[in-house]
Design an enzyme around this catalytic site. Structure first.
Site, mmCIF file in Angstrom:
data_model
loop_
_atom_site.group_PDB
_atom_site.id
_atom_site.type_symbol
_atom_site.label_atom_id
_atom_site.label_comp_id
_atom_site.label_asym_id
_atom_site.label_seq_id
_atom_site.Cartn_x
_atom_site.Cartn_y
_atom_site.Cartn_z
ATOM 1 C CB SER A 39 -0.920 0.026 1.218
ATOM 2 O OG SER A 39 -1.665 1.233 1.252
ATOM 3 C CE LYS A 40 3.753 2.873 -5.148
ATOM 4 N NZ LYS A 40 5.037 2.850 -4.444
ATOM 5 C CE LYS A 56 -11.679 -1.560 -0.861
ATOM 6 N NZ LYS A 56 -11.641 -1.002 -2.214
ATOM 7 N N GLY A 103 -14.652 -9.622 -11.894
ATOM 8 C CA GLY A 103 -14.755 -9.660 -10.441
ATOM 9 C C GLY A 103 -16.074 -9.098 -9.955
ATOM 10 C CB ALA A 104 -18.907 -10.216 -8.614
ATOM 11 N N GLY A 105 -16.569 -8.630 -6.270
ATOM 12 C CA GLY A 105 -16.391 -8.394 -4.846
ATOM 13 C C GLY A 105 -16.526 -6.924 -4.482
ATOM 14 C CG MET A 144 -9.991 -1.472 -10.365
ATOM 15 S SD MET A 144 -11.610 -1.954 -9.714
ATOM 16 C CE MET A 144 -11.716 -0.886 -8.273
ATOM 17 C CE1 TYR A 183 -0.340 0.882 -4.461
ATOM 18 C CE2 TYR A 183 -2.713 0.687 -4.685
ATOM 19 C CZ TYR A 183 -1.593 0.856 -3.893
ATOM 20 O OH TYR A 183 -1.746 0.985 -2.545
#
Length: 274
Positions: free
Chosen positions: A20-21, A71, A132-134, A219, A221
């Protein structure tokens, strides 16, 4: 949880989280706008996540970002939830008010669309294929449908794609497609919203789905191109992008929720490049 005990601390919770940035971005914002506060990343345990984030807020935490795989789990914690988070069924930002009142929001969708518009990657009526479907997919569906895109969604477990297409049908044109039935269908953008890039594997898509005219957007990185990006390039794609722009833009909207200041995103782009 050592870093989480710092007063007025902000954090991103995820697992994994080492890539994570978000700390670099938010600490840049804090310094830029004169806030003497700190933002850290916390690798939460999948079994004890709820207790860990509650402890974070009880020890002085003021705000948090939430990423994979939590999430959709934080709804239980929030006293109030914004309309866009309710529609998404996914929360990526929490703000703490007085007396331990927690507000849940989702800035993924607006951050994602902001990046596509900034890079001139999207137009109204585009056909968009989402892999994807999350929680990641949930966060971007409503903004794309509001922008009048036609959405096609696929997932390894097809029933999840079907569920989302039914749930969001009232907002616009959205359809579910089994992975084994994917083929070139005049898509303008193909978005990888699966967690595969986090674990260095490529989503199961046929190579004949790749075209030099289509935009491919992961999505996720990282320091290097993801497996998805490399797969697309290897099979002839010319327009391939990662999610760093989305991250910066959703971070800006999170920062605005916390501090009522919308930061200059171009400055943090330049900062990260250096």
């Amino acid at each position: 949880m050592k870093n989480a005990s710092k007063k007025n601390c902000y954090a991103v919770f995820g697992n994994p989280i080492s890539h994570s940035k978000s700390p670099e971005i938010h600490n840049f914002f804090f310094k830029k706008y004169g806030f003497h506060e700190n933002y850290v990343k916390i690798c939460a345990s999948k079994e004890n996540f709820i207790n860990e984030i509650l402890s974070f807020f009880q020890k002085g935490g003021k705000g948090a970002n939430i990423t994979l795989p939590f999430k959709e789990k934080v709804f239980l914690l929030c006293n109030s939830i914004t309309k866009r988070a309710r529609i998404a069924g996914s929360i990526n930002t929490i703000k703490k008010y007085d007396k331990n009142f927690l507000l849940g929001d989702n800035t993924d969708g607006v951050g994602f669309l902001s990046d596509l518009l900034f890079q001139n990657l999207i137009k109204k009526n585009f056909n968009v294929l989402i892999l994807g479907a999350g929680g990641a997919a949930r966060g971007i569906l409503h903004p794309l449908l509001e922008f009048e895109c036609n959405i096609y969604i696929t997932n390894r477990t097809f029933s999840k794609a079907q569920y989302l297409s039914k749930k969001f049908k009232k907002f616009g044109n959205i359809f579910s497609i089994p992975i084994n039935q994917l083929k070139k269908n005049n898509y303008h953008i193909v978005i990888n919203a699966t967690s595969t890039s986090v674990f260095n594997v490529c989503p199961l898509i046929p190579s004949n789905l790749i075209s030099k005219e289509v935009i491919y957007y992961d999505m996720f990185y990282g320091k290097k191109d993801t497996f998805f990006m490399n797969f697309c390039k290897k099979n002839g794609a010319k327009k391939v992008f990662n999610g760093i722009g989305m991250l910066i833009n959703q971070a800006a909207h999170s920062f605005f929720l916390w501090k009522k200041i919308f930061p200059n995103t171009k400055e943090v782009f330049n900062f990260l490049e250096k």
